[in-house]
Scaffold this motif. Structure first.
Motif, mmCIF file in Angstrom:
data_model
loop_
_atom_site.group_PDB
_atom_site.id
_atom_site.type_symbol
_atom_site.label_atom_id
_atom_site.label_comp_id
_atom_site.label_asym_id
_atom_site.label_seq_id
_atom_site.Cartn_x
_atom_site.Cartn_y
_atom_site.Cartn_z
ATOM 1 N N ASP A 25 5.123 -11.877 1.921
ATOM 2 C CA ASP A 25 6.138 -10.788 2.011
ATOM 3 C C ASP A 25 6.434 -10.269 0.877
ATOM 4 O OD1 ASP A 25 6.487 -10.806 4.730
ATOM 5 O OD2 ASP A 25 7.907 -12.635 4.528
ATOM 6 N N ARG A 88 -4.438 -8.761 5.843
ATOM 7 C CA ARG A 88 -4.464 -10.073 5.193
ATOM 8 C C ARG A 88 -5.614 -10.940 5.954
ATOM 9 N NH1 ARG A 88 -1.073 -14.091 6.988
ATOM 10 N NH2 ARG A 88 0.231 -12.530 8.018
ATOM 11 N N LEU A 110 -1.424 -8.443 18.224
ATOM 12 C CA LEU A 110 -0.336 -8.649 17.219
ATOM 13 C C LEU A 110 1.433 -8.281 17.387
ATOM 14 C CD1 LEU A 110 -2.468 -6.726 14.314
ATOM 15 C CD2 LEU A 110 -2.245 -9.220 14.675
ATOM 16 N N THR A 111 2.189 -8.924 16.755
ATOM 17 C CA THR A 111 3.480 -8.693 16.706
ATOM 18 C C THR A 111 3.756 -7.129 16.267
ATOM 19 O OG1 THR A 111 4.388 -9.687 15.068
ATOM 20 C CG2 THR A 111 4.037 -11.167 17.085
ATOM 21 N N GLU A 113 6.136 -6.787 14.263
ATOM 22 C CA GLU A 113 6.131 -7.074 12.815
ATOM 23 C C GLU A 113 5.147 -7.201 11.950
ATOM 24 O OE1 GLU A 113 9.031 -7.670 9.302
ATOM 25 O OE2 GLU A 113 9.247 -6.966 11.406
ATOM 26 N N GLN A 114 3.913 -7.802 12.341
ATOM 27 C CA GLN A 114 2.750 -7.984 11.913
ATOM 28 C C GLN A 114 1.927 -6.633 11.733
ATOM 29 O OE1 GLN A 114 0.957 -10.598 14.949
ATOM 30 N NE2 GLN A 114 1.011 -12.463 13.229
ATOM 31 N N GLN A 115 2.194 -5.627 12.631
ATOM 32 C CA GLN A 115 1.633 -4.359 12.637
ATOM 33 C C GLN A 115 2.306 -3.830 11.677
ATOM 34 O OE1 GLN A 115 2.063 -2.690 16.675
ATOM 35 N NE2 GLN A 115 0.199 -4.184 17.498
ATOM 36 N N LYS A 117 3.400 -4.606 8.736
ATOM 37 C CA LYS A 117 2.871 -5.152 7.169
ATOM 38 C C LYS A 117 1.440 -5.080 7.367
ATOM 39 C CE LYS A 117 7.218 -7.435 6.326
ATOM 40 N NZ LYS A 117 8.282 -8.727 5.815
ATOM 41 N N ALA A 119 -1.774 -6.422 8.510
ATOM 42 C CA ALA A 119 -1.982 -7.163 9.666
ATOM 43 C C ALA A 119 -3.033 -8.269 9.369
ATOM 44 C CB ALA A 119 -2.821 -6.036 10.507
ATOM 45 N N PRO A 120 -2.391 -9.305 9.785
ATOM 46 C CA PRO A 120 -3.504 -10.702 9.587
ATOM 47 C C PRO A 120 -4.431 -10.579 10.534
ATOM 48 C CG PRO A 120 -1.342 -11.245 10.877
ATOM 49 C CD PRO A 120 -1.218 -9.678 10.436
#
Length: 201
Positions: A25, A88, A110-111, A113-115, A117, A119-120
């Motif tokens: 973050d 990420r 993905l959630t 929130e993940q999208q 930022k 994306a993991p």
């Protein structure tokens, strides 16, 4: 911290204990404070800061994204990302390829929130476009990093020599395509996609 780089200037590498302890973050916030720069983080938590590209590289990158997006609009199998999109990766690095494609099922998993930022997830397809100041050998190492993190197909395009290096999962050596009169096939990863290299001249 204020950072200024000239277009096409060689990347600036930052490292140190403080950066190694930076959370995902905090790193995302750091990138948001420098929207005029391209920033990546290696698996060793070194921060690589790259200047904006020159106009010719930007035009070529726009053409690549256009061709990929045009294909994707017809087939609607996934999502296309330009050079501003960071991912990420499983090895802890954050990379932003010049173009990328991710299947709908993996994006939808993905959630929100993940999208929003970095994306993991590792895209199935990534493309890196070499600029005049890029070291081709360094970029070739980077392509292998993409494969190790889960990319199925990765292309490195070097306009200065009209050369394309095609990396595939499970194949340590790339196929080399010489000359921009050729087209590159998306194969099974991007069925029906063909990149017209002549448009990059």
């Amino acid at each position: 911290m204020h950072i200024t780089l000239l277009p096409n200037e060689a990347p600036l590498v930052l490292s140190g204990p403080g950066l190694a302890q930076m959370t995902d973050d905090e790193f995302f916030d750091f990138c948001q404070h420098h929207p005029d720069l391209r920033i990546e983080r290696t698996n060793l938590h070194e921060i690589r800061i790259m200047s904006p590209t020159g106009s010719l590289s930007s035009q070529r990158n726009a053409e690549i994204t256009f061709q990929l997006s045009l294909w994707n609009r017809e087939y609607r199998l996934g999502r296309v990302f330009d050079s501003n999109g960071g991912f990420r990766l499983p090895d802890g690095s954050m990379r932003a390829p010049d173009a990328a494609w991710l299947a709908n099922t993996r994006w939808d998993a993905l959630t929100l929130e993940q999208q929003k930022k970095f994306a993991p997830v590792c895209p199935e397809f990534v493309l890196e476009l070499a600029s005049e100041t890029d070291n081709t050998t360094d970029l070739q190492v980077k392509m292998l990093d993409w494969l190790r993190n889960g990319a199925q197909l990765a292309w490195l395009i070097v306009p200065e020599t009209e050369t394309a290096y095609l990396y595939r999962a499970g194949q340590p050596e790339p196929e080399v395509v010489q000359g921009f009169d050729n087209e590159l096939s998306g194969e099974a990863v991007l069925p029906g996609f063909r990149l017209r290299l002549a448009e990059l001249r």
